[in-house]
Design a protein around this motif. Structure first.
Motif, PDB file in Angstrom:
ATOM      1  N   ARG A   1      53.369  68.436  60.578  1.00 50.95           N
ATOM      2  CA  ARG A   1      54.320  68.088  59.517  1.00 50.95           C
ATOM      3  C   ARG A   1      53.585  67.803  58.223  1.00 50.95           C
ATOM      4  NH1 ARG A   1      57.004  62.661  60.240  1.00 50.95           N
ATOM      5  NH2 ARG A   1      55.106  62.040  59.190  1.00 50.95           N
ATOM      6  N   PHE A   2      52.494  67.069  58.312  1.00 47.28           N
ATOM      7  CA  PHE A   2      51.701  66.751  57.127  1.00 47.28           C
ATOM      8  C   PHE A   2      51.164  68.025  56.471  1.00 47.28           C
ATOM      9  CE2 PHE A   2      47.799  65.542  54.929  1.00 47.28           C
ATOM     10  CZ  PHE A   2      48.268  64.501  54.137  1.00 47.28           C
ATOM     11  N   ALA A   3      50.670  68.951  57.269  1.00 51.58           N
ATOM     12  CA  ALA A   3      50.112  70.202  56.730  1.00 51.58           C
ATOM     13  C   ALA A   3      51.204  71.057  56.086  1.00 51.58           C
ATOM     14  CB  ALA A   3      49.405  70.978  57.836  1.00 51.58           C
ATOM     15  N   VAL A   4      52.333  71.197  56.754  1.00 50.93           N
ATOM     16  CA  VAL A   4      53.413  72.037  56.229  1.00 50.93           C
ATOM     17  C   VAL A   4      54.018  71.420  54.970  1.00 50.93           C
ATOM     18  CG1 VAL A   4      55.734  72.910  56.713  1.00 50.93           C
ATOM     19  CG2 VAL A   4      53.940  73.131  58.425  1.00 50.93           C
ATOM     20  N   MET A   5      54.345  70.145  55.011  1.00 51.29           N
ATOM     21  CA  MET A   5      54.957  69.502  53.850  1.00 51.29           C
ATOM     22  C   MET A   5      53.975  69.405  52.679  1.00 51.29           C
ATOM     23  SD  MET A   5      58.099  68.903  54.316  1.00 51.29           S
ATOM     24  CE  MET A   5      58.420  70.224  55.439  1.00 51.29           C
ATOM     25  N   GLY A   6      52.718  69.175  52.982  1.00 51.98           N
ATOM     26  CA  GLY A   6      51.698  69.166  51.932  1.00 51.98           C
ATOM     27  C   GLY A   6      51.578  70.525  51.269  1.00 51.98           C
ATOM     28  N   THR A   7      51.622  71.563  52.076  1.00 54.98           N
ATOM     29  CA  THR A   7      51.561  72.927  51.537  1.00 54.98           C
ATOM     30  C   THR A   7      52.785  73.226  50.676  1.00 54.98           C
ATOM     31  OG1 THR A   7      50.281  73.655  53.452  1.00 54.98           O
ATOM     32  CG2 THR A   7      51.398  75.366  52.169  1.00 54.98           C
ATOM     33  N   VAL A   8      53.959  72.833  51.127  1.00 52.03           N
ATOM     34  CA  VAL A   8      55.183  73.056  50.357  1.00 52.03           C
ATOM     35  C   VAL A   8      55.109  72.318  49.018  1.00 52.03           C
ATOM     36  CG1 VAL A   8      57.670  72.582  50.296  1.00 52.03           C
ATOM     37  CG2 VAL A   8      56.633  73.543  52.351  1.00 52.03           C
ATOM     38  N   ALA A   9      54.671  71.061  49.040  1.00 60.33           N
ATOM     39  CA  ALA A   9      54.571  70.283  47.797  1.00 60.33           C
ATOM     40  C   ALA A   9      53.577  70.927  46.831  1.00 60.33           C
ATOM     41  CB  ALA A   9      54.160  68.845  48.111  1.00 60.33           C
TER      42      ALA A   9
ATOM     43  N   SER B   1      49.259  62.325  77.199  1.00 61.33           N
ATOM     44  CA  SER B   1      49.726  63.648  76.816  1.00 61.33           C
ATOM     45  C   SER B   1      50.776  63.546  75.717  1.00 61.33           C
ATOM     46  CB  SER B   1      50.300  64.345  78.038  1.00 61.33           C
ATOM     47  OG  SER B   1      51.042  65.461  77.665  1.00 61.33           O
ATOM     48  N   SER B   2      51.652  62.566  75.816  1.00 64.63           N
ATOM     49  CA  SER B   2      52.694  62.380  74.809  1.00 64.63           C
ATOM     50  C   SER B   2      52.090  61.909  73.490  1.00 64.63           C
ATOM     51  CB  SER B   2      53.742  61.424  75.339  1.00 64.63           C
ATOM     52  OG  SER B   2      53.946  60.330  74.537  1.00 64.63           O
ATOM     53  N   ARG B   3      51.044  61.074  73.539  1.00 61.17           N
ATOM     54  CA  ARG B   3      50.372  60.633  72.317  1.00 61.17           C
ATOM     55  C   ARG B   3      49.702  61.804  71.618  1.00 61.17           C
ATOM     56  NH1 ARG B   3      46.946  56.060  74.457  1.00 61.17           N
ATOM     57  NH2 ARG B   3      48.576  55.067  75.616  1.00 61.17           N
ATOM     58  N   GLY B   4      49.098  62.687  72.385  1.00 57.86           N
ATOM     59  CA  GLY B   4      48.423  63.857  71.819  1.00 57.86           C
ATOM     60  C   GLY B   4      49.396  64.807  71.141  1.00 57.86           C
ATOM     61  N   SER B   5      50.545  65.064  71.783  1.00 58.88           N
ATOM     62  CA  SER B   5      51.523  65.967  71.179  1.00 58.88           C
ATOM     63  C   SER B   5      52.171  65.333  69.953  1.00 58.88           C
ATOM     64  CB  SER B   5      52.578  66.378  72.192  1.00 58.88           C
ATOM     65  OG  SER B   5      53.323  65.252  72.626  1.00 58.88           O
ATOM     66  N   SER B   6      52.359  64.006  69.990  1.00 54.37           N
ATOM     67  CA  SER B   6      52.910  63.301  68.832  1.00 54.37           C
ATOM     68  C   SER B   6      51.955  63.387  67.637  1.00 54.37           C
ATOM     69  CB  SER B   6      53.166  61.842  69.205  1.00 54.37           C
ATOM     70  OG  SER B   6      53.431  61.077  68.072  1.00 54.37           O
ATOM     71  N   ALA B   7      50.680  63.228  67.892  1.00 54.50           N
ATOM     72  CA  ALA B   7      49.690  63.339  66.814  1.00 54.50           C
ATOM     73  C   ALA B   7      49.640  64.756  66.267  1.00 54.50           C
ATOM     74  CB  ALA B   7      48.312  62.911  67.312  1.00 54.50           C
ATOM     75  N   ALA B   8      49.758  65.733  67.144  1.00 53.75           N
ATOM     76  CA  ALA B   8      49.746  67.130  66.705  1.00 53.75           C
ATOM     77  C   ALA B   8      50.973  67.439  65.848  1.00 53.75           C
ATOM     78  CB  ALA B   8      49.695  68.056  67.911  1.00 53.75           C
ATOM     79  N   LEU B   9      52.122  66.908  66.225  1.00 59.06           N
ATOM     80  CA  LEU B   9      53.335  67.114  65.429  1.00 59.06           C
ATOM     81  C   LEU B   9      53.213  66.451  64.053  1.00 59.06           C
ATOM     82  CD1 LEU B   9      56.175  66.713  68.070  1.00 59.06           C
ATOM     83  CD2 LEU B   9      55.514  68.774  66.826  1.00 59.06           C
ATOM     84  N   ARG B  10      52.660  65.235  64.008  1.00 60.12           N
ATOM     85  CA  ARG B  10      52.471  64.548  62.721  1.00 60.12           C
ATOM     86  C   ARG B  10      51.527  65.343  61.829  1.00 60.12           C
ATOM     87  NH1 ARG B  10      52.247  59.694  65.698  1.00 60.12           N
ATOM     88  NH2 ARG B  10      49.977  59.811  65.633  1.00 60.12           N
ATOM     89  N   LEU B  11      50.439  65.821  62.416  1.00 62.52           N
ATOM     90  CA  LEU B  11      49.480  66.614  61.666  1.00 62.52           C
ATOM     91  C   LEU B  11      50.122  67.903  61.166  1.00 62.52           C
ATOM     92  CD1 LEU B  11      46.582  66.969  60.654  1.00 62.52           C
ATOM     93  CD2 LEU B  11      46.073  68.110  62.809  1.00 62.52           C
TER      94      LEU B  11
END
Length: 162
Positions: free
Chosen positions: A19-27, A7-17
């Motif tokens: 962050r990647f989507a938000v920061m990619g959009t900002v850039a 469960s912790s691995r799944g939430s960690s992957a979701a958070l990384r994804l």
């Protein structure tokens, strides 16, 4: 029944994804804003076919603009007693600059290498700003260095040529 570890691995992957989507959009938005800010002037300077081209001898300068007489170079262009040129650090009273006329007929934009580089300065700033987002938010240091150094090179070249 899922374990706490999976469960912790799944939430960690979701958070990384996320962050990647938000920061990619900002850039991407920063870069789009830089291109849009630059293109407002750059298209006059880079796509000169069919536009009036000539030279302006600066006679007076205010806080925002300089004015001067326009001498045509391109066929079909008419001389004008007074046209408006943006007042920036590189425009000085008494000097002559090559220009392209905007369709309005009273506003001129510097042309040649100096005009092209000056028009793309907002993109250079956007590249530098987006490089920080790419390095810090996306953890992509090599592309960030390329973007940042490209922005610095563009702004420096504009400063040296203008």
């Amino acid at each position: 029944m899922p374990s706490a570890v999976s469960s912790s691995r799944g939430s960690s992957a979701a958070l990384r994804l996320g962050r990647f989507a938000v920061m990619g959009t900002v850039a991407v938005l920063i870069l789009i804003a830089g291109v849009r800010a630059s293109w407002g002037t750059a298209h006059y300077v880079m796509l000169t076919k069919g536009r009036e081209q000539g030279a302006v001898t600066v006679e007076s300068c205010g806080e925002q603009t300089c004015t001067g007489a326009y001498t045509p170079v391109s066929p079909g262009s008419q001389p004008r007693a007074e046209v408006v040129l943006e007042n920036n650090a590189a425009v000085a009273k008494g000097r002559t600059y090559t220009v392209v006329m905007k369709p309005s007929g009273t506003e001129a934009v510097r042309s040649g290498p100096a005009g092209i580089l000056y028009a793309w300065v907002p993109l250079g700033g956007a590249l530098m700003l987006a490089s920080v987002v790419v390095a810090g938010g996306l953890l992509r240091t090599r592309p960030a260095w390329v973007m940042g150094l490209s922005g610095v090179a563009l702004v420096t070249a504009a400063f040296l040529v203008v």
